[in-house]
Design a protein around this motif. Sequence first.
Motif, mmCIF file in Angstrom:
data_model
loop_
_atom_site.group_PDB
_atom_site.id
_atom_site.type_symbol
_atom_site.label_atom_id
_atom_site.label_comp_id
_atom_site.label_asym_id
_atom_site.label_seq_id
_atom_site.Cartn_x
_atom_site.Cartn_y
_atom_site.Cartn_z
ATOM 1 N N ASP A 9 -7.868 2.688 0.987
ATOM 2 C CA ASP A 9 -7.004 3.815 0.636
ATOM 3 C C ASP A 9 -6.741 3.871 -0.859
ATOM 4 O O ASP A 9 -6.591 4.954 -1.433
ATOM 5 C CB ASP A 9 -5.677 3.726 1.401
ATOM 6 C CG ASP A 9 -5.747 4.407 2.763
ATOM 7 O OD1 ASP A 9 -6.855 4.782 3.186
ATOM 8 O OD2 ASP A 9 -4.696 4.557 3.408
ATOM 9 N N VAL A 10 -6.658 2.712 -1.493
ATOM 10 C CA VAL A 10 -6.493 2.675 -2.953
ATOM 11 C C VAL A 10 -7.738 3.229 -3.632
ATOM 12 O O VAL A 10 -7.650 4.012 -4.591
ATOM 13 C CB VAL A 10 -6.188 1.243 -3.431
ATOM 14 C CG1 VAL A 10 -6.230 1.156 -4.958
ATOM 15 C CG2 VAL A 10 -4.820 0.792 -2.926
ATOM 16 N N ASP A 59 4.663 -5.889 0.063
ATOM 17 C CA ASP A 59 4.337 -5.169 1.291
ATOM 18 C C ASP A 59 5.088 -5.752 2.483
ATOM 19 O O ASP A 59 4.702 -6.780 3.049
ATOM 20 C CB ASP A 59 2.826 -5.240 1.529
ATOM 21 C CG ASP A 59 2.351 -4.255 2.576
ATOM 22 O OD1 ASP A 59 3.152 -3.910 3.468
ATOM 23 O OD2 ASP A 59 1.185 -3.830 2.506
ATOM 24 N N VAL A 113 1.958 1.730 -3.565
ATOM 25 C CA VAL A 113 0.896 1.940 -4.554
ATOM 26 C C VAL A 113 0.365 3.371 -4.508
ATOM 27 O O VAL A 113 0.149 4.003 -5.560
ATOM 28 C CB VAL A 113 -0.261 0.937 -4.320
ATOM 29 C CG1 VAL A 113 -1.481 1.312 -5.157
ATOM 30 C CG2 VAL A 113 0.193 -0.478 -4.654
ATOM 31 N N LEU A 114 0.168 3.944 -3.322
ATOM 32 C CA LEU A 114 -0.436 5.276 -3.221
ATOM 33 C C LEU A 114 0.426 6.360 -3.874
ATOM 34 O O LEU A 114 -0.085 7.149 -4.674
ATOM 35 C CB LEU A 114 -0.745 5.615 -1.768
ATOM 36 C CG LEU A 114 -1.671 4.653 -1.020
ATOM 37 C CD1 LEU A 114 -2.056 5.235 0.335
ATOM 38 C CD2 LEU A 114 -2.916 4.322 -1.828
ATOM 39 N N VAL A 171 -2.661 -5.049 -7.834
ATOM 40 C CA VAL A 171 -2.835 -4.103 -6.731
ATOM 41 C C VAL A 171 -3.899 -4.638 -5.768
ATOM 42 O O VAL A 171 -4.979 -5.051 -6.198
ATOM 43 C CB VAL A 171 -3.256 -2.716 -7.264
ATOM 44 C CG1 VAL A 171 -3.530 -1.754 -6.116
ATOM 45 C CG2 VAL A 171 -2.188 -2.163 -8.200
ATOM 46 N N ARG A 180 -7.949 -0.231 5.379
ATOM 47 C CA ARG A 180 -7.123 0.770 4.706
ATOM 48 C C ARG A 180 -5.811 0.172 4.224
ATOM 49 O O ARG A 180 -5.237 0.643 3.232
ATOM 50 C CB ARG A 180 -6.845 1.951 5.644
ATOM 51 C CG ARG A 180 -8.067 2.800 5.959
ATOM 52 C CD ARG A 180 -7.685 4.023 6.788
ATOM 53 N NE ARG A 180 -6.552 4.691 6.177
ATOM 54 C CZ ARG A 180 -5.411 4.995 6.822
ATOM 55 N NH1 ARG A 180 -5.271 4.703 8.086
ATOM 56 N NH2 ARG A 180 -4.433 5.602 6.188
ATOM 57 N N GLY A 181 -5.302 -0.842 4.918
ATOM 58 C CA GLY A 181 -3.994 -1.366 4.566
ATOM 59 C C GLY A 181 -3.903 -2.854 4.348
ATOM 60 O O GLY A 181 -2.838 -3.367 3.996
ATOM 61 N N TYR A 182 -5.024 -3.588 4.575
ATOM 62 C CA TYR A 182 -5.004 -5.046 4.415
ATOM 63 C C TYR A 182 -6.210 -5.473 3.598
ATOM 64 O O TYR A 182 -7.349 -5.155 3.956
ATOM 65 C CB TYR A 182 -5.058 -5.755 5.772
ATOM 66 C CG TYR A 182 -3.882 -5.495 6.668
ATOM 67 C CD1 TYR A 182 -2.762 -6.315 6.635
ATOM 68 C CD2 TYR A 182 -3.893 -4.415 7.558
ATOM 69 C CE1 TYR A 182 -1.680 -6.074 7.475
ATOM 70 C CE2 TYR A 182 -2.809 -4.168 8.389
ATOM 71 C CZ TYR A 182 -1.709 -4.998 8.345
ATOM 72 O OH TYR A 182 -0.633 -4.768 9.164
ATOM 73 N N LEU A 197 -7.772 -2.090 -1.493
ATOM 74 C CA LEU A 197 -7.786 -1.442 -0.190
ATOM 75 C C LEU A 197 -8.639 -0.185 -0.250
ATOM 76 O O LEU A 197 -8.756 0.445 -1.299
ATOM 77 C CB LEU A 197 -6.360 -1.066 0.236
ATOM 78 C CG LEU A 197 -5.307 -2.176 0.154
ATOM 79 C CD1 LEU A 197 -3.926 -1.602 0.387
ATOM 80 C CD2 LEU A 197 -5.618 -3.258 1.177
ATOM 81 N N LYS A 212 0.831 -1.203 0.000
ATOM 82 C CA LYS A 212 0.000 0.000 0.000
ATOM 83 C C LYS A 212 0.863 1.250 0.000
ATOM 84 O O LYS A 212 0.591 2.225 -0.717
ATOM 85 C CB LYS A 212 -0.894 0.020 1.241
ATOM 86 C CG LYS A 212 -1.786 1.252 1.327
ATOM 87 C CD LYS A 212 -2.268 1.549 2.732
ATOM 88 C CE LYS A 212 -1.243 2.354 3.492
ATOM 89 N NZ LYS A 212 -1.821 3.184 4.580
ATOM 90 N N ASN A 213 1.935 1.244 0.787
ATOM 91 C CA ASN A 213 2.774 2.424 0.918
ATOM 92 C C ASN A 213 3.600 2.710 -0.328
ATOM 93 O O ASN A 213 4.252 3.760 -0.402
ATOM 94 C CB ASN A 213 3.699 2.285 2.134
ATOM 95 C CG ASN A 213 2.943 2.377 3.443
ATOM 96 O OD1 ASN A 213 1.828 2.900 3.492
ATOM 97 N ND2 ASN A 213 3.519 1.847 4.502
#
Length: 448
Positions: free
Chosen positions: A53-54, A236, A29-30, A48, A404-406, A51, A26-27
């Motif tokens: 957040d994505v 990740d 991809v954003l 991807v 958000r992250g998993y 998530l 995630k950190n």
Amino acid sequence: MTQQSGRIWVMGGRPLNGTAAIPAAKNSVLPLLAAALLCRGPVRLRAVPRLSDVECSLGLLRGAGCAAYWQGADIVVAGMPSNSTLPGETAAQMRASILFCAPLLARLGRAETSLPGGCNIGARPIDLHLEGLARMGAKELDAGAGKLVLAAPGGLHGADITLRFPSVGATETLLLAAVCARGTTVLRGAAREPEISDLAEFLNRCGGRIEGAGTSTLRIEGRRGLSGCDFSPLPDRIFASTLACAAAAAGGRVELTGCPPALYAPVLEILEQMGCTVERGADRAEVARFGRLYGAGRVFTGVYPGLATDAAPLLAAAMLCAEGESSIEDVIFERRFGCAEGFERLGGRVKRSGRVLSVGPLPESGLHGAALTAPDLRGGAALVVAALSAQGKSFVEETRHIDRGYAGLWEVLASLGGRIGREMPPPDAAVKKIPSKKQIYLAFEAKR
């Protein structure tokens, strides 16, 4: 995008065994999605994870005027931005929304957004971002409370910038600003995290000229235009750390594939000190624990290549199951251990003092199931990890933080033999609708 919450239930006391593939980070991809705003050609990010957040990032891209959509497991972004104002509600949901400002400044000369949100784990000011952008020609305009408006009517230009702290976010922002700015930028005191190197590799694949990624000094020669490319984000390391700590807490043997152990070496080394067996390969690691866990002593987080701040609550969850004492200090965020209250509910011996979480020996009766609430992303995952080792059933509420992250954390743990599932609230359709005037009249007549 409205995030739907729910709860994860865990019936602890069963060891984990099996193999799990580590997804894209995630950190990484954003910032890659933010970088797509700079590309004149289409961008495809491979495999991807889905998530929240994505999804927020895709909303920001669409709000800026780009096409951004899923194609199977890939994300495709096409078209140049045409709108400098990011959707306020979407931008406020996550910290990474600040990364979208630099590309908009570079392309449109202006960026307007709500101040970024994210987890409540401590102060995360954006002053380093703004100071660096100011050195490159951007000005902050008066926008009122909760808003951020930046303008660079003359365009961005190269500069010699020294960060007073190696902030990952500020390094990413200034890298995104410099790659299409006029002239050359030298960024000193830069973060060295793998996600920075991943972003630099992507931008270079698109035609950028960046040297020094992975070191504390970056040299960026600005380019007028970038093309698109197909790119696979790096794995990740925090997801891998989560599963490694879960294996230590619950016991058993778990093989983690697709992620080089060097990316999360501090976590593996600490777990070895605590009594786990770790076998390493080129892009795999096997973590096993069949005997006792021992206290880790005093542990500190730090900037890369030190122990990642995101991994601190996860290691703390494993420390709950140790026979000796441990303490872990997060030097990055002052409220990293919001999960401490949940650890206590499980029967853990913990004491929080400022940035330090002290963990006492495992009680003779062990941990027990409890009703828990995820305080933030990593703290929520840590509660799930701890519940795997507790006797009885636990419930973890507010899983929207974990989402958000998993992607499907509970499904991965279930595939490894964990007794775990997820319950979602009833759909909106089940909400009672306001009756019409005719329905009210018919009901009144029926009562007569």
